[in-house]
Design an enzyme around this catalytic site. Structure first.
Site, PDB file in Angstrom:
ATOM      1  N   GLU A   1       1.923  -6.656  -0.035  1.00  0.00           N
ATOM      2  CA  GLU A   1       2.857  -5.637   0.465  1.00  0.00           C
ATOM      3  C   GLU A   1       2.240  -4.864   1.641  1.00  0.00           C
ATOM      4  O   GLU A   1       2.915  -4.605   2.648  1.00  0.00           O
ATOM      5  CB  GLU A   1       3.203  -4.703  -0.689  1.00  0.00           C
TER       6      GLU A   1
ATOM      7  N   LYS B   1      -0.331  -7.567 -10.208  1.00  0.00           N
ATOM      8  CA  LYS B   1       0.340  -6.470  -9.492  1.00  0.00           C
ATOM      9  C   LYS B   1      -0.527  -5.963  -8.351  1.00  0.00           C
ATOM     10  O   LYS B   1      -0.025  -5.588  -7.282  1.00  0.00           O
ATOM     11  CB  LYS B   1       0.648  -5.332 -10.474  1.00  0.00           C
TER      12      LYS B   1
END
Length: 292
Positions: A171, A164
């Site tokens: 991102e 993550k």
């Protein structure tokens, strides 16, 4: 199955609802009594039948540590703790060791989906022993998006949060690229409708993505982002990604540059950071700072 869920904020509250819609029983605890089903961790644990599964969804660091410490005193051998917050992967190894000494299992789970997860599902990346993951599998299945993708047993304890973390680093870089392109388009006289250029990219282009869709949504609300200050915070995971890259001698020039760009946003009113702030608000409900 039954689940105890600790932390019922923007994500935790929606996760409780999605799990319940899948037919499972969720007993939630939050420091805000208006959100909670029970009013203490002890009451939560006592409300669950063994072997218990308790999902922790609180801020990383001290809040997670204190919650796991308390659960370690309340739970029984054979029970399981899932940390679904944004903990650093090195903390997972510590938490797993502490709980294992009491016979309690531990799984770390990176969760992505923001404020849209209730309707669309949450992308899940989890790490831990096979037997521990199996105990929580019905909950993972309830939370994930429909279809064959959207969830992965990434490896050993710590792997979920590490995956993550890298996701969030990527991102950062993607948002920065959209923001830089948007600022350049806004800077030239020949392009008279930047918002519609962005909208045109949503179909048939190699850069189409959900982030691009959210950028267009933000521009529909405020075409030139004039209502925002060019300031973007960072959650910590971008920093951890860069630190891990240094530790493993892996070059991450784009992700590193995007992190440093956020630092620069705190020194001046950056047009690029208006787009970053708008995107973070669109996909995660993160707070924005209004223009003065």
């Amino acid at each position: 199955m039954q689940l105890g869920l600790i932390g019922l904020g923007k994500m935790g509250g929606n996760m409780r609802e999605r799990i319940r819609r899948a037919g499972h029983t969720v007993i939630g605890y939050d420091r805000n009594p208006d959100l909670a089903d029970v009013h203490s961790l002890k009451e939560l644990v006592d409300s669950l039948q063994g072997p218990r599964v308790v999902w922790v969804m609180v801020p990383a660091g001290a809040a997670t540590q204190s919650t796991i410490d308390e659960l370690g005193e309340l739970l029984s051998p054979g029970d399981l703790v899932v940390d679904g917050g944004n903990s650093r992967w090195t903390d997972d190894e510590k938490h797993a060791e502490e709980l294992a000494a009491k016979g309690i299992g531990f799984v770390d789970c990176g969760v992505s989906g923001g404020v849209w997860g209730l309707a669309n599902g949450y992308a899940l990346m989890y790490g831990g022993k096979d037997e521990d993951v199996a105990k929580a599998q019905p909950i993972f299945d309830a939370l994930k998006p429909e279809g064959d993708s959207g969830a992965v047993h990434a490896g050993r304890v710590g792997a979920g949060h590490f995956a993550k973390m890298v996701h969030n680093g990527i991102e950062y870089a993607m948002m920065q690229a959209y923001a830089e392109g948007w600022e350049l388009l806004e800077a030239v006289d020949s392009v008279t409708d930047v918002r519609e250029v962005f909208r045109s990219w949503k179909s048939g282009t190699v850069i189409r993505s959900w982030l691009l869709d959210l950028a267009v949504d933000a521009l529909d609300k405020d075409e030139h982002l004039g209502g925002l200050r060019g300031y973007a915070d960072d959650s910590g995971e971008g920093r951890w990604t860069v630190e891990a890259a240094i530790d493993n001698a892996v070059p991450l020039p784009a992700i590193t540059a995007s992190l440093f760009a956020r630092f620069s946003s705190r020194q001046e009113d950056s047009p690029q950071m208006k787009m970053i702030a708008a995107l973070r608000n669109e996909f995660g409900g993160h707070a924005v700072t209004a223009a003065e």
